[in-house]
Design an enzyme around this catalytic site. Structure first.
Site, short mmCIF file in Angstrom:
data_model
loop_
_atom_site.label_atom_id
_atom_site.label_comp_id
_atom_site.label_asym_id
_atom_site.label_seq_id
_atom_site.Cartn_x
_atom_site.Cartn_y
_atom_site.Cartn_z
N CYS A 380 49.48 41.49 37.87
CA CYS A 380 48.75 41.91 39.22
C CYS A 380 48.72 41.80 39.58
CB CYS A 380 48.43 44.04 38.54
SG CYS A 380 48.30 45.11 39.42
N HIS A 514 50.21 46.29 33.61
CA HIS A 514 49.07 45.24 33.41
C HIS A 514 49.24 45.38 30.95
CE1 HIS A 514 45.55 45.78 36.05
NE2 HIS A 514 46.72 46.46 36.89
N GLU A 516 47.36 44.34 29.03
CA GLU A 516 47.07 45.04 28.27
C GLU A 516 46.50 45.49 27.21
OE1 GLU A 516 46.21 44.26 31.68
OE2 GLU A 516 44.86 44.77 32.58
N1 GLN Z 1 44.72 45.76 44.41
C1 GLN Z 1 46.35 45.06 44.46
C2 GLN Z 1 47.87 46.24 44.63
O1 GLN Z 1 46.56 47.48 45.01
C3 GLN Z 1 46.50 44.92 42.39
C4 GLN Z 1 45.88 45.77 41.79
C5 GLN Z 1 45.63 45.49 40.28
O2 GLN Z 1 45.42 44.23 40.20
N2 GLN Z 1 45.73 46.50 39.12
O3 GLN Z 1 48.32 46.27 44.12
#
Ligand code: GLN
Length: 542
Positions: A380, A514, A516
């Site tokens: 992400c 994600h 994980e």
């Molecule tokens: N801050 C980034 C976004 O909002 C990534 C978010 C994250 O890593 N879950 O897109």
């Protein structure tokens, strides 16, 4: 019709109530029952989505897009039952429902009160879909005696009364501290905690007593007598060598057997614990070790990356190695040379995150991994950092950045305002409510045939969970591909890059989602299994 098991806590928090609940769920499942776990959180935030990871630990995201308590991650890892929106609620959300209903005239002019209106809303939430399982386990967050917990305790008391003993059981988790100077275990805190519980009308059936040394018979007898439970129902919970031994250990202590007995079930099949024995054996007898640097922001609070550290452990199980994690605060790399910290690791992972602080340090870590050809996994925000690094250092886009942190000259990461999900158009506005603007929950991605990720997944279509506002800007993907950083996974409408990789690097993959969240000890996520395998290989090189 499900039987309900309510799990409450006393004395202090952080005794492992979520884990005990998950382990009990796994044990009942291992006996062939269908289970579901739910969590009631007494705080007033509507959901944990807007809470800082420093405060609350990880926000666990479900397939259907709920931002929930991290205990739901334990539930999923232990039972493999996917959690849903309907499995976690906070006092804030309950009050919001009640107040919304009041505003719409739903109470027909009556005075709206905690009892019965708030408690009714809680009971309705708890009982939704109960007929789909054999056992519904309901964990109450916090400890007995907390003011905000009272409506929840009252609601489960009422449910216990309404359902009767055949269908409701109460498990209470307490601490039996060992006093070093006296050389004794003390039962008084447990007695007080149960007294508190009984004063609000709940008589526990089972006491789960956490202790650092075995609890002798005499003490168990004393607890049973003062707390009005049978002696066999005083179950000791010692510290575990690994959390995955919890089902085995609790079974040895008779936890699940006694819970079933409360319901009058004495002829249940013995649980099949073979998968747990396998996991524990793998965790305790690894053939080697790899060292992974996790470069992020919330390093003091390990719970902020709970699912991530578990998924890395699972990746280790898949390769029969122990994964040693170096938790490194990325800000260090803004002062010190990254090589000092990263030269001896076998893999580098930049996890999810928010905000500007520490981003330049994360970009340094990416650069090190790319240039030194160390396996790299960006998740992400980690993908965002990898894109920025490649844009600046490879494509020569000076001032490349993310619009999350201002107005960069080259917004390689930006807010996408519209895309399609299935047949529906989804949109996002820059100025919407916090929590209302995220891409949340499961989305499909199409993998590029022949790419490394397609090979790792062994599929062309996958579904993974998201939680973010910003995306890789498609306006720059061509330029990045010309420098070797390719999109290898797209949203089905082809508008949102979901995965990027350097095919020429030993292992360099960034994902917008994600992974994980979906890894399980007995089904390690393919990306984590593959990343750890690459780290093992790297270990042989250094
Ligand atoms: N801050 C980034 C976004 O909002 C990534 C978010 C994250 O890593 N879950 O897109």
């Amino acid at each position: 019709m499900a039987r309900l098991i309510f799990i409450t806590g006393g004395v202090v928090s952080s005794l492992g109530k979520g884990l005990a609940s998950a382990a009990l769920g796994a044990l009942l499942q291992a006996r062939g029952y269908r289970v579901r776990l739910r969590k009631l959180d007494p705080y007033l935030n509507v959901d944990p989505g807007t809470m800082s990871p420093f405060q609350h630990g990880e926000v666990y995201v479900t397939d259907d897009g709920a931002e929930t308590d991290l205990d739901l991650g334990h539930y999923e890892r232990f039972t493999a039952v996917s959690s849903a929106k309907s499995d976690n609620i906070t006092a804030g959300s309950i009050y919001q429902r009640v107040i919304d209903k009041e505003r719409k005239g739903g109470y027909l002019g009556r005075t709206v009160q905690v009892i019965p209106h708030v408690t009714d809303a809680i009971k309705e939430f708890v009982m939704t879909g109960e007929d789909e399982v054999d056992f519904l386990l309901v964990e109450i967050g916090g400890t007995v005696g907390d003011i905000e917990g009272l409506p929840f305790f009252e609601a489960i008391r009422q449910l216990g009364n309404e359902l009767g003993h055949e269908r409701a059981a109460f498990v209470h988790l307490t601490l039996v501290p060992y006093i070093e100077t006296a050389g004794e275990l003390k039962t008084k805190p447990t007695q007080h905690s149960v007294k508190e519980l009984r004063s609000i009308g709940i008589q526990p059936d089972i006491l789960l007593c956490r202790a650092s040394v075995p609890i002798p018979e005499d003490e168990r007898r004393k607890i049973a007598l003062f707390c009005n439970v049978r002696k066999e129902c005083v179950i000791q919970g010692l510290d575990f060598p690994t959390i995955y031994s919890a089902p085995i250990r609790y079974h040895q202590e008779g936890f699940d057997t006694q819970v079933l007995k409360v319901f009058g079930i004495t002829d249940a099949p013995e649980p099949d614990l073979s998968r747990w024995n396998w996991v524990v054996d793998r965790v305790t007898n690894p053939e080697g070790e790899v060292r992974i640097a996790v470069v992020g922001k919330y390093m003091q609070v390990k719970d902020s990356y709970k699912s991530l550290s578990e998924a890395l452990t699972h990746g280790g199980l898949a390769n029969n190695v122990k994964v040693h994690m170096d938790w490194i605060d990325s800000e260090i790399f803004e002062r010190d040379d990254a090589a000092v910290y990263l030269e001896n690791v076998h893999g580098i992972l930049v996890p999810g995150g928010f905000g500007e602080r520490g981003t330049e340090g994360k970009i340094e870590a990416v650069k090190f991994a790319r240039e030194r050809r160390v396996p790299f996994f960006g998740i992400c925000y980690g993908l965002h950092m990898a894109v920025i690094e490649a844009a600046r250092d490879l494509a020569g886009l000076e001032g490349a950045g993310t619009t999350e942190n201002g107005h960069p000259r080259h917004p390689v990461i930006a807010l996408m305002t519209e895309w399609t999900k299935g047949n529906a158009i989804e949109t996002r506005k820059e100025d919407a409510d916090m929590g209302g603007t995220m891409r949340l929950g499961a989305y499909t991605a199409m993998l590029k045939p022949g790419s490394r990720v397609a090979e790792i997944y062994g599929a062309n279509e996958i579904s993974e969970r998201h939680r973010h506002r910003y995306e890789v800007n498609v306006g720059y993907t061509r330029q990045l591909a010309e420098h070797g950083f390719q999109v290898s996974g797209w949203s089905p409408d082809g508008k949102l890059p979901e995965i990027m990789e350097f095919p020429d690097h030993p292992w360099f993959i960034g994902v917008q989602f994600h992974p994980e969240l979906k890894s399980r000890p007995f089904a390690p996520h393919p990306l984590f299994a593959s990343f750890v395998a690459a780290a093992v290989k790297q270990g042989r090189l250094v």
